[in-house]
Design an enzyme around this catalytic site. Structure first.
Site, PDB file in Angstrom:
ATOM      1  N   PRO A 324       0.829  -1.219   0.000  1.00 48.89           N
ATOM      2  CA  PRO A 324       0.000   0.000   0.000  1.00 48.89           C
ATOM      3  C   PRO A 324       0.863   1.268   0.000  1.00 48.89           C
ATOM      4  O   PRO A 324       2.017   1.262   0.421  1.00 48.89           O
ATOM      5  CB  PRO A 324      -0.803  -0.136   1.290  1.00 48.89           C
ATOM      6  CG  PRO A 324      -0.897  -1.604   1.513  1.00 48.89           C
ATOM      7  CD  PRO A 324       0.416  -2.159   1.042  1.00 48.89           C
ATOM      8  N   ARG A 325       0.251   2.347  -0.446  1.00 47.06           N
ATOM      9  CA  ARG A 325       1.003   3.581  -0.707  1.00 47.06           C
ATOM     10  C   ARG A 325       1.718   4.143   0.511  1.00 47.06           C
ATOM     11  O   ARG A 325       2.819   4.680   0.401  1.00 47.06           O
ATOM     12  CB  ARG A 325       0.039   4.642  -1.232  1.00 47.06           C
ATOM     13  CG  ARG A 325      -0.416   4.319  -2.608  1.00 47.06           C
ATOM     14  CD  ARG A 325      -1.469   5.271  -3.090  1.00 47.06           C
ATOM     15  NE  ARG A 325      -1.770   4.936  -4.473  1.00 47.06           N
ATOM     16  CZ  ARG A 325      -2.731   5.497  -5.171  1.00 47.06           C
ATOM     17  NH1 ARG A 325      -3.497   6.418  -4.629  1.00 47.06           N
ATOM     18  NH2 ARG A 325      -2.926   5.151  -6.426  1.00 47.06           N
ATOM     19  N   ASP A 326       1.076   4.054   1.681  1.00 46.75           N
ATOM     20  CA  ASP A 326       1.701   4.637   2.869  1.00 46.75           C
ATOM     21  C   ASP A 326       3.035   3.960   3.148  1.00 46.75           C
ATOM     22  O   ASP A 326       4.019   4.608   3.506  1.00 46.75           O
ATOM     23  CB  ASP A 326       0.762   4.562   4.077  1.00 46.75           C
ATOM     24  CG  ASP A 326       0.228   3.157   4.340  1.00 46.75           C
ATOM     25  OD1 ASP A 326       0.033   2.417   3.368  1.00 46.75           O
ATOM     26  OD2 ASP A 326       0.016   2.806   5.506  1.00 46.75           O
TER      27      ASP A 326
END
Ligand code: FAD
Length: 652
Positions: A324-326
């Protein structure tokens, strides 16, 4: 008092992006007279910039996919802080919304056997994003616009007026939602101005749908366009509706870092979905060092396994570039901080060694042109330099999951990026376009039902309209001193104030947050707010961008305070919110939502001076989340739930 033109509608939709148009189409299909207002030209909403695709578990490329897997991925991505009912409806209804688009004329890329093609994206277990090259948003908006025109043609035939039941007011900005007189009144319409002529207008309507998108322009480095000044968030707050979990701002891991004039422009996640790898200045694929424990079993532990996954996803695990992006944004940030960054302060993203030049130009045409034209980099032969950029806000207007009705204000609805809750603490790529369609439709449907069910139309608060006009005109007479201040101070320049705000948010409430810095940010916001009361402009009301910005400042300052206050309060790291002083996710925070309300609702009235500016405008409250329904929890393994749920939830 200035002249204010008035019209009557049943439903007013603020915003003509994916969420606004889908809401408007639905309200019109229910037979209600619907007006759509947008700040920019019709068709130039933010949605048009979306690149990678729409997430929907159609199972066209891997038939293991279904809504339950999509729901699971969405909750994992949001670290279980999502409003679970929204995530459930979203996963269930997204495929229908994509097929519906196709029946309205959308032309998606196809699989070999002629079905809608789906591509891989971070955090999605299966290839799930329906797409049109890397220009999916353009096709989505084109299709919705075409649907609007076809409905208008029907109305022209039936009523002799093509705008009789569905009209778009373009280049018009709403500055206030107007309610009935008295406390706790219901929605009665909106007040706004025409950007070209500067004329004021009121559209009376019992239902208003806010679909204004995000807040990125409060930050210096952002992938967002000029429209994202948090208007809808502020409109809702000022009307008495609370905002939810505003600390969660998504920093997309890959924005352009060079040249400075284009810093922040997005490099789509499709580059990694299609095989792009991230390397540091030592040539190392560093993401293998950053796989967090909660994701360890799902991601490849070696480059070989990660590479094999592209050809054989059933027998290999996905590469960590697709976390995921985070997670990816934090990893890039750490590499740059450790001195292993690229020459311009990012890292390298390479597709040139993974795909042929022809395939790159076909699958990623916009990226090819973007780098060629803006940075003189040929991505078919060289690596790109990329770094984190403020991209999306997960926080937003608190809504009822089923109806999209805003909390506490009858007649107010919200959908799209402006609404909170669906994505929890971090949004998965592709889940916004599907969110717009699913909840845009629901907002339009319920706004229409509400308006149709009323016994009488609401009455407008005339004093509030006068106050809104006075507020909008204030920048033209800003040379006078603010109450309690010395005489003779010159007006403030709105552009300078905006730059200072962006710099403060970037430096003090950015990707890695610290207690002291956020307190400093709150102090700066107080000062900026006091100065913004004296933001002044020259000239007249005909197309005057300085005036428009002076009015947008109120919204950006309100939203920034919500972000900073909530971020200071949440003493853990989760999704888009990373605290250096509280670096791990704390399960006891899983049940806590942070809700922002206006501290002094009376001061929300445009004509009242702020009595205590130093205290700030926002009151923060902790509200416990509703327990996740047992049949949905049963979709997860017990060992996984132990990582996320609060202790008492596990016993329950
Ligand atoms: P928007 O599309 O931004 O529309 C907002 C509308 O509100 C506009 O019409 C604007 O003019 C209007 N408006 C704003 N304020 C006012 C006001 N005061 N008065 C009147 N009108 C107003 N998501 C995905 O799922 N997949 C992707 O591939 C993807 N790629 C992206 C690429 C980029 C470069 C960016 C920036 C985002 C991407 N996203 C993607 C995110 C997604 O595009 C947005 O979250 C989504 O388009 C927001 O849609 P919306 O309808 O909520 O708002």
């Amino acid at each position: 008092m200035s002249q204010v033109e008035r019209q009557q509608w049943d439903v007013v939709v603020i915003g003509a992006g994916g969420a606004g148009l889908r809401a408007a189409i639905e309200a019109r299909e229910q037979g209600l007279r619907t007006a759509v207002i947008c700040k920019s030209l019709f068709g130039k909403a933010h949605t048009v910039m979306a690149e990678g695709g729409i997430a929907a578990s159609m199972g066209n490329v891997n038939d293991g996919d279904n809504w339950q897997v999509h729901f699971r991925d969405t909750l994992r991505g949001g670290k279980f802080l999502n409003q679970w009912r929204m995530a459930e409806l979203h996963a269930q209804e997204a495929p229908d919304r994509v097929w519906e688009l196709e029946t309205w004329g959308a032309l998606f890329d196809r699989t070999g056997d002629g079905r809608i093609s789906q591509r891989n994206f971070g955090g999605h277990e299966y290839p799930r994003l329906a797409h049109v090259g890397d220009r999916t948003g353009l096709e989505l908006i084109r299709t919705l616009q075409q649907k609007v025109v076809s409905l208008q043609q029907e109305d022209a035939t039936e009523l002799g007026d093509h705008e009789g039941r569905l009209k778009v007011f373009q280049e018009c900005t709403v500055t206030r939602v107007i309610k009935e007189p008295g406390d706790g009144g219901r929605v009665a319409g909106v007040f706004g101005y025409d950007r070209e002529s500067g004329r004021f207008f009121v559209l009376e309507a019992p239902s208003v749908v806010i679909a204004t998108g995000g807040i990125g322009k409060s930050f210096k480095v952002t992938s967002n366009s000029w429209e994202y000044t948090g208007d809808g968030h502020a409109l809702a707050l000022l009307a008495g509706a609370p905002l939810l979990n505003m600390e969660f701002v998504q920093f997309h891991p890959t924005g352009m870092v060079w040249p400075p004039s284009v810093k922040g422009i997005l490099v789509t996640e499709s580059v990694r979905g299609d095989g792009g790898v991230l390397r540091n200045s030592e040539g190392k694929r560093f993401m293998f060092d950053y796989i967090p424990d909660v994701f360890k079993e799902k991601y490849a532990q070696s480059e070989d396994e990660g590479d094999r996954w592209y050809e054989d996803p059933d027998n290999n695990r996905r590469p960590p570039e697709l976390l995921p992006r985070d997670e990816v944004a934090r990893a890039i940030n750490a590499e740059v901080k450790a001195g292993r960054g690229s020459p311009h302060g990012g890292v390298f993203l390479d597709v040139s060694t993974r795909m042929s030049a022809d395939v790159i130009r076909r699958r990623l045409p916009s990226m090819y042109h973007q780098f060629k034209e803006l940075a003189d980099v040929d991505i078919t032969a060289e690596a790109m330099e990329v770094g984190p950029t403020c991209h999306y806000v997960m926080g937003g207007i608190a809504v009822d999951s089923d109806t999209a009705a805003a909390v506490a204000v009858p007649g107010l609805y919200a959908a799209g990026e402006v609404a909170g809750g669906m994505h929890g603490s971090n949004r998965l790529g592709g889940n916004s376009l599907s969110d717009l369609l699913v909840f845009g439709r629901r907002a339009g449907l319920h706004a229409a039902r509400y308006a149709a069910g009323l016994e009488r139309r609401p009455v407008l608060d005339e004093e509030a309209i006068d106050a809104a006009a006075a507020e909008a005109l204030r920048p033209f007479s800003a040379e006078g001193p603010a109450p309690g201040e010395e005489d003779g101070r010159p007006p403030e320049n709105p552009y300078t104030l905006h730059q200072e705000l962006q710099q403060s948010m970037n430096d003090l409430v950015g990707i890695i947050r610290r207690d002291g810095e956020m307190r400093q940010a709150l102090q700066r916001l107080v000062e900026l707010r006091q100065r913004a009361r004296r933001a002044g402009v020259e000239g007249h009301r005909q197309f005057n961008p300085g005036w428009h910005l002076a009015l947008d400042l109120r919204n950006m300052l309100l939203v920034s305070e919500c972000i900073a206050r909530s971020a200071l309060e949440r003493t853990e790291s989760r999704g888009g919110h990373t605290r250096e002083d509280f670096p791990v996710m704390d399960r006891s925070w899983r049940r806590a939502n942070l809700v922002c309300r206006l501290a002094d609702p009376a001061a929300a009235r445009a004509d009242l001076e702020d009595p205590e500016p130093v205290r700030g405008q926002i009151r923060l409250e902790r509200v416990e989340t509703e327990p996740i329904r047992p049949d949905l929890l049963a979709l997860f393994e017990k060992e996984e739930l132990v990582k996320y749920l609060a202790e008492e939830e596990l016993y329950e």
